[in-house]
Enzyme design. Structure first.
Site, mmCIF file in Angstrom:
data_model
loop_
_atom_site.group_PDB
_atom_site.id
_atom_site.type_symbol
_atom_site.label_atom_id
_atom_site.label_comp_id
_atom_site.label_asym_id
_atom_site.label_seq_id
_atom_site.Cartn_x
_atom_site.Cartn_y
_atom_site.Cartn_z
ATOM 1 N N ASP A 72 -13.256 -4.391 -2.469
ATOM 2 C CA ASP A 72 -13.338 -4.238 -1.001
ATOM 3 C C ASP A 72 -14.516 -4.710 -0.413
ATOM 4 O O ASP A 72 -15.663 -3.955 -0.536
ATOM 5 C CB ASP A 72 -12.929 -2.891 -0.624
ATOM 6 C CG ASP A 72 -11.734 -2.452 -1.344
ATOM 7 O OD1 ASP A 72 -10.766 -3.107 -1.309
ATOM 8 O OD2 ASP A 72 -11.380 -0.987 -1.502
ATOM 9 N N ASP A 82 0.863 -1.305 -0.114
ATOM 10 C CA ASP A 82 0.063 -0.024 0.088
ATOM 11 C C ASP A 82 1.077 1.243 0.019
ATOM 12 O O ASP A 82 1.740 1.264 0.763
ATOM 13 C CB ASP A 82 -1.003 0.018 1.180
ATOM 14 C CG ASP A 82 -2.170 -0.967 1.202
ATOM 15 O OD1 ASP A 82 -2.208 -1.500 0.199
ATOM 16 O OD2 ASP A 82 -2.364 -1.392 2.286
#
EC number: 4.3.2.10
Length: 258
Positions: A130, A11
């Site tokens: 997600d 990330d």
């Protein structure tokens, strides 16, 4: 049978690799290029980079580090973050990325999936999903703009419906980010993965929850995923990729041993 893939996830925020828990409270892990190089040398099959605030900030992924990563690793890598057009995707691929992944922009405009697949081929179009399990309703819901917790919102899509929709539109691969498990390291959500596997006919990558080598084994053996993505266990050197692959091979998992 195709070999199962081990995929470290990096990330990225403000030019550095960060990691949160359930998509919140991110801490800085380190610099992008050295981490990418380390994982490639340890035997990762692929890397995934998420510029986590690009979509919520309304910008495309910062391209400056993409070409630097391409110079130092010899394994495929995928880049995600605010890719909203064919031009955005073309630039990132031209800098050396092998795949692009779209998540929030696909929810905002599902036709983007088809346009990207038609232009670049389904093999390099990944859709990230997600997904959040709502214990009250017993349903799985797709979330959007998860890189910024102040802007995260629940969409009208239930996860299983969205998985089927993105495949119809040309997704070549799906990464299922199970938000409840993210960073907690208590195992992948096998029940959810099995349900998604039933309706997912493209490669499926599990993401969120890996804490032990056994967790990877369970995802491959019990949910039949094609790849397992993890972050904190690799960043914090809890699990070494080479040792993980050796363990999986002893358990009968088809895996590329480096």
């Amino acid at each position: 049978m195709l070999a199962k893939r081990i995929i470290p996830c990096l990330d990225v925020r403000d030019g550095q690799v960060v990691k949160g828990v359930q998509f919140r409270n991110h801490e800085i892990i380190g610099d992008i290029v050295p981490l990418a190089k380390r994982y490639a040398e340890e035997g990762a099959d692929e890397l995934v980079f998420y510029d986590i605030t690009a979509s919520s900030d309304g910008r495309v992924v910062d391209k400056s580090w993409v070409s630097r990563v391409a110079e130092v690793i010899d394994i495929p890598f995928c880049v995600a973050g605010g890719i909203k057009s064919l031009e955005d995707a073309a630039k990132i691929l031209s800098f050396g990325a092998d795949k692009i992944s779209i998540n929030s922009p696909a929810l905002a405009d599902p036709t983007l999936i088809t346009r990207l697949a038609d232009r670049f081929g389904v093999q390099c179009i990944v859709v990230g999903i997600d997904t959040w399990y709502d214990a009250e309703t017993g349903k799985y819901h797709v979330n959007q703009y998860t890189g910024d917790e102040s802007r995260t919102r629940v969409t009208q899509w239930e996860t299983l419906d969205w998985v089927q929709e993105v495949q119809k539109r040309g997704a070549g691969e799906i990464v299922l980010n199970m938000m409840n498990q993210d960073g907690v390291r208590n195992g992948y959500d096998l029940e959810q993965l099995k349900k998604v596997r039933e309706v997912c006919h493209v490669p499926l990558i599990a993401s969120g929850g890996a804490g032990t080598m056994e967790h990877f084994l369970e995802a491959f053996r019990d949910a039949d995923v094609d790849g397992a993505l993890a972050a904190s266990v690799f960043h914090k050197q809890i699990i070494n990729i080479g040792e993980l692959k050796a363990y999986l091979a002893t358990q009968g998992v088809e895996i590329r041993i480096c």
